[in-house]
Design an enzyme around this catalytic site. Sequence first.
Site, PDB file in Angstrom:
ATOM      1  N   GLU A  96      17.053 -13.869-107.820  1.00 24.97           N
ATOM      2  CA  GLU A  96      17.926 -14.137-108.958  1.00 24.97           C
ATOM      3  C   GLU A  96      17.087 -14.567-110.155  1.00 24.97           C
ATOM      4  O   GLU A  96      16.666 -15.721-110.215  1.00 24.97           O
ATOM      5  CB  GLU A  96      18.873 -15.300-108.657  1.00 24.97           C
ATOM      6  CG  GLU A  96      19.867 -15.110-107.561  1.00 24.97           C
ATOM      7  CD  GLU A  96      20.787 -16.320-107.505  1.00 24.97           C
ATOM      8  OE1 GLU A  96      21.997 -16.128-107.568  1.00 24.97           O
ATOM      9  OE2 GLU A  96      20.283 -17.468-107.438  1.00 24.97           O
ATOM     10  N   SER A 153      23.152  -9.943-112.592  1.00 24.50           N
ATOM     11  CA  SER A 153      24.062  -9.115-113.393  1.00 24.50           C
ATOM     12  C   SER A 153      24.011  -7.633-113.023  1.00 24.50           C
ATOM     13  O   SER A 153      24.003  -6.752-113.886  1.00 24.50           O
ATOM     14  CB  SER A 153      23.779  -9.293-114.893  1.00 24.50           C
ATOM     15  OG  SER A 153      24.030 -10.622-115.291  1.00 24.50           O
ATOM     16  N   GLU A 201      23.396 -21.433-109.160  1.00 23.58           N
ATOM     17  CA  GLU A 201      24.427 -22.371-109.639  1.00 23.58           C
ATOM     18  C   GLU A 201      24.497 -23.602-108.759  1.00 23.58           C
ATOM     19  O   GLU A 201      24.778 -24.699-109.246  1.00 23.58           O
ATOM     20  CB  GLU A 201      25.778 -21.646-109.710  1.00 23.58           C
ATOM     21  CG  GLU A 201      25.812 -20.605-110.814  1.00 23.58           C
ATOM     22  CD  GLU A 201      26.902 -19.570-110.659  1.00 23.58           C
ATOM     23  OE1 GLU A 201      27.012 -18.708-111.544  1.00 23.58           O
ATOM     24  OE2 GLU A 201      27.638 -19.599-109.642  1.00 23.58           O
ATOM     25  N   ASN A 216      29.630 -11.842-104.485  1.00 22.63           N
ATOM     26  CA  ASN A 216      29.811 -13.291-104.581  1.00 22.63           C
ATOM     27  C   ASN A 216      30.931 -13.585-105.572  1.00 22.63           C
ATOM     28  O   ASN A 216      30.739 -13.469-106.784  1.00 22.63           O
ATOM     29  CB  ASN A 216      28.496 -13.949-105.032  1.00 22.63           C
ATOM     30  CG  ASN A 216      28.651 -15.442-105.233  1.00 22.63           C
ATOM     31  OD1 ASN A 216      29.573 -16.065-104.722  1.00 22.63           O
ATOM     32  ND2 ASN A 216      27.730 -16.031-105.989  1.00 22.63           N
ATOM     33  N   GLY A 270      25.096 -14.354-115.125  1.00 26.25           N
ATOM     34  CA  GLY A 270      26.253 -14.616-115.964  1.00 26.25           C
ATOM     35  C   GLY A 270      25.981 -14.508-117.448  1.00 26.25           C
ATOM     36  O   GLY A 270      26.816 -14.902-118.264  1.00 26.25           O
ATOM     37  N   LYS A 318      32.298 -16.417-106.233  1.00 24.82           N
ATOM     38  CA  LYS A 318      32.203 -17.741-106.847  1.00 24.82           C
ATOM     39  C   LYS A 318      33.560 -18.448-106.747  1.00 24.82           C
ATOM     40  O   LYS A 318      34.185 -18.389-105.695  1.00 24.82           O
ATOM     41  CB  LYS A 318      31.675 -17.616-108.276  1.00 24.82           C
ATOM     42  CG  LYS A 318      30.375 -16.803-108.335  1.00 24.82           C
ATOM     43  CD  LYS A 318      29.709 -16.801-109.671  1.00 24.82           C
ATOM     44  CE  LYS A 318      28.444 -15.962-109.615  1.00 24.82           C
ATOM     45  NZ  LYS A 318      27.673 -16.004-110.873  1.00 24.82           N
ATOM     46  N   HIS A 361      22.173 -20.589-104.055  1.00 25.84           N
ATOM     47  CA  HIS A 361      22.445 -19.857-105.294  1.00 25.84           C
ATOM     48  C   HIS A 361      22.013 -20.707-106.492  1.00 25.84           C
ATOM     49  O   HIS A 361      22.065 -21.931-106.455  1.00 25.84           O
ATOM     50  CB  HIS A 361      23.934 -19.518-105.374  1.00 25.84           C
ATOM     51  CG  HIS A 361      24.280 -18.582-106.484  1.00 25.84           C
ATOM     52  ND1 HIS A 361      24.444 -19.001-107.788  1.00 25.84           N
ATOM     53  CD2 HIS A 361      24.500 -17.233-106.490  1.00 25.84           C
ATOM     54  CE1 HIS A 361      24.743 -17.966-108.545  1.00 25.84           C
ATOM     55  NE2 HIS A 361      24.779 -16.885-107.787  1.00 25.84           N
TER      56      HIS A 361
END
Length: 231
Positions: free
Chosen positions: A155, A191, A87, A7, A161, A9, A85
Site C-alpha cells: 500500500e 486505488s 488506516e 476491502n 483514498g 472498510k 491496513h
Amino acid sequence: MKLIAGNWKMFKGPGETRAFCAAFEAPEGVEAVLCPPFVSLPAAVESGNTVFAQNVHWAEDGAFTGEVSAPMLLELGVSGSIVGHSERRQYFGETDETVARRTAAALGHGLRVIACVGESLEERQSGQMELVLRVQVEAIADAAGAYDGLVLAYEPVWAIGTGQTATPEQARDAHAFIKGLLDVPVLYGGSAKPENAEELLSQEGVDGALVGGASLDVGSFTALCRIAASL
C-alpha cells in the site's frame, strides 16, 4: 491465479451485503475475496463467497474491548483477515509489532492473512521507501515467515483514498523489493480500479490487488475481477 480482495472498510451493513452478494458472481480464473465490516461477515459468508475480516486480534480471548479473535472468525466461517491496513496504523495505533503479532496468531489458527505494508508520501520523497518496507516486512517475516497462508499487500499510503495511483513501474519495483525480503504473493493496494487494473496487474510480481473504493460497486468489482482473470 490472481487474488482480488475487496476491502469495504466501514461501508455496507448486512442488508447491503446481501444485495451485493446476490448480484456478484466471481469470474473463473481469479480468486475473489470480500472483506466486509464485522457486523456483515455472517451475511457475506452465507452467500458462499470467500470472506475475510478486516482485522483480527492476537489473543484467543480476553479483556480486549472492541476486538475479535481468530477462533471467533473461524466459527463464523470466515477464511482469513486483513491485518495492518494503513488506516489501522494511522488512526488506531497499529505498530509493526502488533501487526506481526496479529499476523502470526491468525496464521497459527488456520486463517489466511493479507498483511499490509507501505510508505507515506514523506517517506517516499525522502528516499526512505526501501527502509520503511524492510522494517515492516521483516517484522512480519520474523513472526511468521513465508507461511503458506500469508499474502502481503503493498500500500503506497499516499495512494490510499487519494485518487493517486503508483505508476506500473513504481508498483513493479516495490513488489520486487518486497519479494526479495519475503517470498510470498504480493498484492497492489493503492486505488486500484478497472481503469488502471490491466496495466498494474500485468506487471511482474503483482499477484493481485487489495481494492478499496472500487470494490463497493458490484459492477466495478466484477469488472476488475474479470480483468485479473484475463491476465
